[in-house]
Design a protein around this motif. Structure first.
Motif, mmCIF file in Angstrom:
data_model
loop_
_atom_site.group_PDB
_atom_site.id
_atom_site.type_symbol
_atom_site.label_atom_id
_atom_site.label_comp_id
_atom_site.label_asym_id
_atom_site.label_seq_id
_atom_site.Cartn_x
_atom_site.Cartn_y
_atom_site.Cartn_z
ATOM 1 N N SER A 149 15.574 18.049 -17.349
ATOM 2 C CA SER A 149 16.205 16.666 -17.865
ATOM 3 C C SER A 149 16.092 16.303 -18.981
ATOM 4 N N ASP A 150 14.819 16.727 -19.554
ATOM 5 C CA ASP A 150 14.738 16.514 -21.026
ATOM 6 C C ASP A 150 13.893 17.666 -21.618
ATOM 7 N N GLU A 167 14.952 15.942 -26.705
ATOM 8 C CA GLU A 167 16.586 15.863 -26.330
ATOM 9 C C GLU A 167 16.550 15.740 -25.069
ATOM 10 N N SER A 168 17.559 14.661 -24.727
ATOM 11 C CA SER A 168 17.999 14.442 -23.250
ATOM 12 C C SER A 168 19.291 15.301 -22.948
ATOM 13 N N ASN A 205 21.472 14.442 -20.630
ATOM 14 C CA ASN A 205 22.574 13.736 -19.880
ATOM 15 C C ASN A 205 22.130 12.363 -20.168
ATOM 16 N N GLN A 217 19.911 14.044 -28.890
ATOM 17 C CA GLN A 217 18.681 14.477 -29.778
ATOM 18 C C GLN A 217 18.144 13.323 -30.675
ATOM 19 N N TRP A 220 6.189 10.689 -26.251
ATOM 20 C CA TRP A 220 6.933 10.764 -25.179
ATOM 21 C C TRP A 220 6.089 10.393 -23.918
ATOM 22 N N GLU A 233 9.717 7.456 -19.099
ATOM 23 C CA GLU A 233 11.058 8.172 -19.621
ATOM 24 C C GLU A 233 11.320 7.123 -20.771
ATOM 25 N N THR A 234 10.626 7.179 -21.893
ATOM 26 C CA THR A 234 10.855 6.655 -23.202
ATOM 27 C C THR A 234 10.176 7.620 -24.217
ATOM 28 N N ILE A 293 15.322 7.085 -21.798
ATOM 29 C CA ILE A 293 16.229 7.893 -21.296
ATOM 30 C C ILE A 293 16.887 7.669 -20.320
ATOM 31 N N LYS A 341 19.606 5.035 -21.081
ATOM 32 C CA LYS A 341 20.393 5.785 -21.856
ATOM 33 C C LYS A 341 20.726 4.633 -23.028
#
Length: 408
Positions: free
Chosen positions: A247-248, A273-274, A276, A280, A288, A293-294, A321, A324
């Motif tokens: 996913s990342d 890099e995400s 979806n 980047q 991270w 998910e941040t 992330i 989004k």
């Protein structure tokens, strides 16, 4: 046979290849130094073998004497080594061992050993077959080795093992496979500092963790076992998985991963890099939070949206992330594909909606047609050049809308 000298004890049954079982009296070896033990055994076996020679076969036996003197079989052999205060530093047992004069103990069948530090077992070692060498200061095993840390539940598999108790160093090398409930790793070599609870992997390292579900690739990785952290001072790639799919992805020339907090700190050309959407984020240093998910940074940051071909830079930023959304602060500069720009002090980028919200000293500029506006806030889609700029000041409020030209 049982023998103890200079903190080393050997218990074994001896059998000369091709001859009869022989037993020796311990007192004949008491003055021998451990390093001369193989020579002493060879000489004694040679003397005993001579006592059983037949006069008829004397000439034939002479041709085999050198082979017999340097090729012995040990049964139920035990090697023990102690430190200067009498505490054990290793103990190795084997059902059978072939001896040659070039090695103190040669090929051993089903060896099992215990490695000690400060009188306590730090690793248990076993193999189907192994070459055993030792000189009183270090122990070397070569074969299919399995080393287990009983305190931490770590299992190391490899083809060579070296134990240097005076250096507090265990080395397992040659196609390493390490397993633990928290981490799995493959490498060419693993170096363990037992007192420091520190393990160092090197050479084609691939390490995986179940929680968080990540895979790390690097040439050098240090596992601080008690602190539950992984540290790399080389180029590293970290893939994060969701439902067994990437996913990342994070990269950096160095990194630290806290397995307890699930937070990775990437440094020196750091990048996350995400996939979806494909976005980047790069900076000198990135934090991270994998479970949260941040991605955050207090250093100058660059965010690139590949599909929209939009790049935003700022003094610091945060990317959520899952939601989004990207938050940017300080000298924010957004650039579109046709060199249109939007500058502000703060900006919120809604990646899903392809929407930018800017605040503070907003300035928008486009090339075709040439337009330049300033205000306090702005909102819109930079790529399609649909931007609404609002400006105000003590009583007068101006709203300007820019509509793009229709293109074929």
């Amino acid at each position: 046979m049982q023998y103890k000298q200079d903190n080393l004890e050997i218990s074994t049954n001896l059998n000369q290849e091709g001859g009869r079982k022989t037993t020796f009296s311990p007192f004949s070896l008491l003055k021998s130094n451990w390093y001369y033990l193989p020579l002493t055994i060879c000489l004694m076996l040679g003397l005993v073998a001579c006592g059983f020679k037949s006069p008829i076969n004397n000439q034939a036996n002479n041709s085999d004497s050198s082979r017999q003197d340097s090729n012995l079989t040990f049964f139920d052999v035990t090697l023990e080594q102690a430190d200067e205060v009498g505490r054990p530093v290793w103990r190795v047992k084997a059902k059978q061992a072939e001896y040659t004069k070039e090695k103190q103990i040669g090929e051993a069948q089903s060896p099992y050993g215990e490695l000690y530090q400060d009188g306590k077992v730090v690793y248990q070692v076993k193999a189907e077959k192994a070459d055993i060498e030792q000189d009183g200061k270090q122990l070397f095993l070569k074969g299919k080795i399995v080393a287990t840390d009983p305190a931490n539940g770590i299992i190391l598999r490899g083809n060579e093992l070296e134990w240097r108790p005076q250096e507090d160093l265990l080395i397992v090398r040659n196609q390493i496979n390490g397993s633990h409930k928290q981490l799995q790793a493959v490498a060419q070599e693993a170096r363990v500092k037992t007192r420091e609870q520190r393990m160092e992997f090197s050479g084609g390292v691939v390490a995986t963790s179940a929680d968080p579900q990540i895979k790390m690739r690097t040439e050098h990785l240090i596992w601080q076992i008690k602190a539950e952290t992984l540290v790399s001072d080389r180029l590293i790639q970290i893939d994060r998985y969701k439902n067994n799919q990437i996913s990342d992805r994070g990269k950096g020339n160095s990194a630290e991963v806290n397995l307890k907090t699930k937070i990775a700190t990437l440094a020196n050309n750091a990048q996350v890099e995400s996939l979806n959407p494909l976005v980047q984020i790069t900076s000198k240093s990135l934090t991270w939070n994998m479970n949260g998910e941040t991605v955050t940074t207090n250093s100058p940051v660059r965010v690139f949206h590949k599909a929209e071909n939009v790049t935003v830079t700022a003094n610091q930023g945060e990317m959520k992330i899952a939601q989004k959304i990207v938050y940017l602060i300080g000298k924010v500069n957004a650039i579109g594909q046709r060199r249109q720009t939007l500058n502000a002090q703060k900006m919120t980028w809604y990646l899903d909606k392809k929407l930018l919200e800017a605040q503070g000293n907003v300035a928008y500029q486009q090339v075709d047609p040439p337009v330049n506006f300033k205000g306090e806030t702005a909102v819109g889609n930079l790529q399609t050049e649909n931007i609404v700029v609002k400006g105000g000041g003590s009583g007068n409020r101006v709203v300007t809308e820019i509509i793009p030209n229709v293109r074929d």
